[in-house]
Design a protein around this motif. Structure first.
Motif, PDB file in Angstrom:
ATOM      1  N   MET A 192       0.832  -1.210   0.000  1.00 51.33           N
ATOM      2  CA  MET A 192       0.000   0.000   0.000  1.00 51.33           C
ATOM      3  C   MET A 192       0.866   1.258   0.000  1.00 51.33           C
ATOM      4  SD  MET A 192      -2.830   1.156   2.839  1.00 51.33           S
ATOM      5  CE  MET A 192      -1.527   1.511   4.016  1.00 51.33           C
ATOM      6  N   MET A 193       1.930   1.253   0.813  1.00 55.24           N
ATOM      7  CA  MET A 193       2.801   2.437   0.867  1.00 55.24           C
ATOM      8  C   MET A 193       3.450   2.685  -0.493  1.00 55.24           C
ATOM      9  SD  MET A 193       2.407   3.695   3.813  1.00 55.24           S
ATOM     10  CE  MET A 193       3.747   4.897   3.730  1.00 55.24           C
ATOM     11  N   ASN A 194       3.888   1.632  -1.135  1.00 50.54           N
ATOM     12  CA  ASN A 194       4.496   1.787  -2.467  1.00 50.54           C
ATOM     13  C   ASN A 194       3.479   2.350  -3.452  1.00 50.54           C
ATOM     14  OD1 ASN A 194       6.957   0.780  -1.615  1.00 50.54           O
ATOM     15  ND2 ASN A 194       6.437  -1.349  -2.148  1.00 50.54           N
ATOM     16  N   SER A 195       2.243   1.849  -3.377  1.00 53.08           N
ATOM     17  CA  SER A 195       1.214   2.328  -4.287  1.00 53.08           C
ATOM     18  C   SER A 195       0.907   3.794  -4.036  1.00 53.08           C
ATOM     19  CB  SER A 195      -0.046   1.472  -4.117  1.00 53.08           C
ATOM     20  OG  SER A 195      -1.081   1.954  -4.930  1.00 53.08           O
ATOM     21  N   LEU A 196       0.815   4.177  -2.745  1.00 56.32           N
ATOM     22  CA  LEU A 196       0.541   5.591  -2.429  1.00 56.32           C
ATOM     23  C   LEU A 196       1.672   6.495  -2.899  1.00 56.32           C
ATOM     24  CD1 LEU A 196      -0.982   5.261   1.166  1.00 56.32           C
ATOM     25  CD2 LEU A 196      -2.165   5.926  -0.938  1.00 56.32           C
ATOM     26  N   GLU A 197       2.888   6.044  -2.690  1.00 54.77           N
ATOM     27  CA  GLU A 197       4.020   6.868  -3.132  1.00 54.77           C
ATOM     28  C   GLU A 197       3.998   7.049  -4.640  1.00 54.77           C
ATOM     29  OE1 GLU A 197       7.452   4.941  -1.650  1.00 54.77           O
ATOM     30  OE2 GLU A 197       7.156   5.595   0.434  1.00 54.77           O
ATOM     31  N   ASN A 198       3.663   5.981  -5.375  1.00 54.35           N
ATOM     32  CA  ASN A 198       3.589   6.077  -6.837  1.00 54.35           C
ATOM     33  C   ASN A 198       2.469   7.026  -7.264  1.00 54.35           C
ATOM     34  OD1 ASN A 198       5.726   4.310  -7.261  1.00 54.35           O
ATOM     35  ND2 ASN A 198       4.365   2.502  -7.297  1.00 54.35           N
ATOM     36  N   GLN A 199       1.314   6.891  -6.620  1.00 55.08           N
ATOM     37  CA  GLN A 199       0.190   7.769  -6.961  1.00 55.08           C
ATOM     38  C   GLN A 199       0.528   9.225  -6.628  1.00 55.08           C
ATOM     39  OE1 GLN A 199      -3.611   6.578  -5.500  1.00 55.08           O
ATOM     40  NE2 GLN A 199      -3.340   4.412  -6.069  1.00 55.08           N
ATOM     41  N   LEU A 200       1.161   9.436  -5.464  1.00 58.48           N
ATOM     42  CA  LEU A 200       1.523  10.809  -5.078  1.00 58.48           C
ATOM     43  C   LEU A 200       2.508  11.418  -6.077  1.00 58.48           C
ATOM     44  CD1 LEU A 200       1.279  13.033  -2.962  1.00 58.48           C
ATOM     45  CD2 LEU A 200       3.145  11.958  -1.694  1.00 58.48           C
ATOM     46  N   PHE A 201       3.434  10.623  -6.525  1.00 58.51           N
ATOM     47  CA  PHE A 201       4.391  11.117  -7.509  1.00 58.51           C
ATOM     48  C   PHE A 201       3.682  11.521  -8.808  1.00 58.51           C
ATOM     49  CE2 PHE A 201       7.148  10.185 -11.130  1.00 58.51           C
ATOM     50  CZ  PHE A 201       8.192  11.074 -10.881  1.00 58.51           C
ATOM     51  N   HIS A 202       2.769  10.663  -9.267  1.00 54.75           N
ATOM     52  CA  HIS A 202       2.059  10.977 -10.505  1.00 54.75           C
ATOM     53  C   HIS A 202       1.164  12.198 -10.318  1.00 54.75           C
ATOM     54  CE1 HIS A 202       3.536   7.580 -12.719  1.00 54.75           C
ATOM     55  NE2 HIS A 202       3.045   6.687 -11.829  1.00 54.75           N
ATOM     56  N   LYS A 203       0.534  12.349  -9.170  1.00 54.98           N
ATOM     57  CA  LYS A 203      -0.323  13.520  -8.929  1.00 54.98           C
ATOM     58  C   LYS A 203       0.516  14.799  -8.933  1.00 54.98           C
ATOM     59  CE  LYS A 203      -4.260  11.342  -8.285  1.00 54.98           C
ATOM     60  NZ  LYS A 203      -5.390  11.525  -9.227  1.00 54.98           N
ATOM     61  N   LYS A 204       1.695  14.738  -8.295  1.00 56.83           N
ATOM     62  CA  LYS A 204       2.565  15.922  -8.279  1.00 56.83           C
ATOM     63  C   LYS A 204       2.965  16.321  -9.698  1.00 56.83           C
ATOM     64  CE  LYS A 204       4.654  15.413  -3.699  1.00 56.83           C
ATOM     65  NZ  LYS A 204       5.919  15.140  -2.971  1.00 56.83           N
ATOM     66  N   GLU A 205       3.304  15.314 -10.507  1.00 54.42           N
ATOM     67  CA  GLU A 205       3.672  15.591 -11.886  1.00 54.42           C
ATOM     68  C   GLU A 205       2.514  16.225 -12.644  1.00 54.42           C
ATOM     69  OE1 GLU A 205       6.511  15.282 -13.597  1.00 54.42           O
ATOM     70  OE2 GLU A 205       7.528  14.747 -11.744  1.00 54.42           O
ATOM     71  N   LYS A 206       1.328  15.726 -12.445  1.00 53.01           N
ATOM     72  CA  LYS A 206       0.155  16.254 -13.128  1.00 53.01           C
ATOM     73  C   LYS A 206      -0.162  17.664 -12.673  1.00 53.01           C
ATOM     74  CE  LYS A 206      -4.563  14.978 -14.381  1.00 53.01           C
ATOM     75  NZ  LYS A 206      -5.638  13.978 -14.202  1.00 53.01           N
ATOM     76  N   LEU A 207       0.020  17.931 -11.342  1.00 51.49           N
ATOM     77  CA  LEU A 207      -0.232  19.276 -10.805  1.00 51.49           C
ATOM     78  C   LEU A 207       0.784  20.270 -11.371  1.00 51.49           C
ATOM     79  CD1 LEU A 207      -1.833  21.067  -8.867  1.00 51.49           C
ATOM     80  CD2 LEU A 207      -0.280  20.347  -7.035  1.00 51.49           C
ATOM     81  N   SER A 208       2.014  19.857 -11.434  1.00 50.22           N
ATOM     82  CA  SER A 208       3.043  20.751 -11.992  1.00 50.22           C
ATOM     83  C   SER A 208       2.711  21.100 -13.442  1.00 50.22           C
ATOM     84  CB  SER A 208       4.421  20.083 -11.918  1.00 50.22           C
ATOM     85  OG  SER A 208       4.767  19.825 -10.584  1.00 50.22           O
ATOM     86  N   TRP A 209       2.287  20.113 -14.196  1.00 53.21           N
ATOM     87  CA  TRP A 209       1.931  20.350 -15.604  1.00 53.21           C
ATOM     88  C   TRP A 209       0.755  21.306 -15.698  1.00 53.21           C
ATOM     89  CZ3 TRP A 209      -2.514  19.131 -18.343  1.00 53.21           C
ATOM     90  CH2 TRP A 209      -2.454  19.265 -19.723  1.00 53.21           C
ATOM     91  N   ALA A 210      -0.276  21.156 -14.822  1.00 54.50           N
ATOM     92  CA  ALA A 210      -1.444  22.034 -14.844  1.00 54.50           C
ATOM     93  C   ALA A 210      -1.056  23.449 -14.473  1.00 54.50           C
ATOM     94  CB  ALA A 210      -2.523  21.505 -13.882  1.00 54.50           C
ATOM     95  N   CYS A 211      -0.131  23.609 -13.486  1.00 60.75           N
ATOM     96  CA  CYS A 211       0.305  24.945 -13.062  1.00 60.75           C
ATOM     97  C   CYS A 211       1.043  25.658 -14.209  1.00 60.75           C
ATOM     98  CB  CYS A 211       1.216  24.842 -11.838  1.00 60.75           C
ATOM     99  SG  CYS A 211       0.306  24.405 -10.335  1.00 60.75           S
TER     100      CYS A 211
END
Length: 446
Positions: free
Chosen positions: A325-344
């Motif tokens: 679960m921790m690995n999955s959350l870290e992966n999802q958090l990384f992808h969300k950060k990347e997507k947020l940076s792109w939107a900004c």
């Protein structure tokens, strides 16, 4: 010629009959006679009228009620009897007859014949049927003894009871076992034992004797008392070869009083042996059962997984799932950060369009507020108008203008037509302030 033979006397029928009667009765005052009974009848008077016949002749006979009380059997057609009778001539019919004073059956004695007759009668009534026999209790705690209080029978029974089962309580109901009134005493004792209802068993016993001595046990009154007993009855009357009517009716017949006690009571020694065998059998069965259950427990223990091992397995599984679960959350958090940076980055590139959209949004919001306020004002004005109109039409307003509302009682219906209201009707009048209770005196229709 006939007159000369009769010494010149001419007899009347009655005179001749009387002389013949005198001659016969003087010549034969009592005679012993043997013959076969036929046409036997007993009218309401209780006297017995019958014929006595042999192969060649028939004579009319009578036995009066008082003489019959000494009979120990019941006369019946076809029975050959020997009797002592008086010869008598019945003048109105000119026929002679025998008046019996005593009678005995030929061959078998009267007691034996009475025994066979009563046995046949009770058998036909079903008193001997096995269906009526009650079960003898296996372990009676109290037994009523009905026998002579001084005879050998009661001593024999007590001796056997003390040897076989001392804990059983014996209660003696002493009675006469032979002689006048013995049968009634025995029947009364049976009734007394049943009324008390505290005994498990009754033993009716006496020692041996002749058939005359056992007559009470061959009586109908004793037989019926045994049959009506609710408590099982064992008889031990006489010797082994003696059979009485009481034996046939009883629930169990023993050949002697001692045998009756042995039939009623189990042997203490045998009971102890039976209990020991049962105890051994029970212990063996319990050991077998315990052995089986022990083996079963061992088998289940070998197949049952330890709770600690199960908990460890779940702990390892939980840690694995937590890591995944921790690995999955870290992966999802990384992808969300990347997507947020792109939107900004995209948002910063189109800043002027955002400012124009913001101004347009504020203008639309202001116009929407003004439009909503106008709509609310128009709706409030319309509502005020409807309220004024409704108030003008309400019953209270009508009453305030001086009108009233009349309601009939007890129906509580609004009066609309005076012609439909009968004089004497109770009414309720509603005014602007309060109401009136009134009664109609008259109605005027216009």
């Amino acid at each position: 010629m006939a007159a000369e033979k009769n010494n010149g006397n001419i007899y009347t029928v009655s005179n001749l009959t009387r002389e013949i009667k005198s001659l016969l009765e003087n010549k034969f005052p009592f005679v012993w006679i043997i013959g076969e009974i036929s046409n036997y009848a007993v009218p309401v008077s209780g006297h017995s009228y019958f014929s006595l016949k042999d192969a060649k002749a028939v004579v009319n006979c009578v036995m009066f009620k008082n003489q019959k009380t000494s009979l120990k059997f019941n006369p019946e057609n076809g029975l050959k009897v020997i009797g002592l009778a008086r010869l008598s001539l019945y003048e109105p019919r000119g026929a002679y007859q025998l008046i019996f004073e005593h009678m005995e059956p030929e061959g078998a004695g009267s007691l034996q014949l009475a025994f066979e007759q009563l046995k046949k009668k009770l058998f036909q009534e079903g008193l001997f049927d096995a269906a009526h026999k009650k079960e003898i209790p296996f372990l009676p705690l109290k037994i009523n003894l009905i026998t002579s209080g001084t005879g050998a029978a009661v001593r024999d029974i007590i001796k056997v009871a003390n040897r076989r089962l001392p804990l059983c309580r014996l209660e003696l109901l002493p009675v006469k076992v032979q002689g006048e009134g013995a049968d009634r005493e025995i029947a009364h004792a049976l009734e007394l034992a049943n009324r008390s209802g505290k005994s498990d068993l009754i033993i009716l016993a006496r020692g041996g004797g002749s058939m005359e001595d056992l007559a009470a046990f061959n009586s109908e009154v004793v037989a019926r008392a045994i049959f009506e007993s609710n408590i099982p009855v064992i008889t031990g009357v006489g010797h082994e070869t003696d059979f009485t009517i009481a034996d046939f009716v009883a629930d169990l017949r023993a050949p002697t009083p001692s045998a009756a006690a042995e039939s009623a009571l189990p042997d203490k020694k045998n009971l102890i042996q039976i209990l020991e065998r049962l105890e051994m059998s029970m212990v063996s069965s319990m050991n077998q059962r315990l052995g089986f259950l022990t083996n079963r427990i061992h088998d289940l223990e070998s197949r049952l997984k330890s709770p600690r091992r199960t908990m460890d397995d779940y702990r390892f599984r939980l840690e694995e799932l937590e890591s995944r679960m921790m690995n999955s959350l870290e992966n999802q958090l990384f992808h969300k950060k990347e997507k947020l940076s792109w939107a900004c980055r995209n948002l910063n590139g189109s800043q002027p369009q955002v400012e124009a959209g913001t101004r347009q949004l504020k203008e639309l919001s202001k116009r929407m507020g003004l439009e909503m306020k106008g709509c609310l004002d128009r709706s409030r004005t319309r509502l005020d108008q409807l309220e004024m109109h409704l108030s003008a039409l309400s019953p209270e307003s009508v009453l305030d203008r001086g009108y009233s509302i009349v309601q009939t009682l007890p129906e509580k219906t609004i009066a609309m037509d005076a012609g439909k209201i009968q004089p004497g009707t109770s009414v309720e009048v509603f005014l602007s302030k309060g109401r009136l209770m009134a009664r109609v005196e008259d109605s005027i229709c216009e």
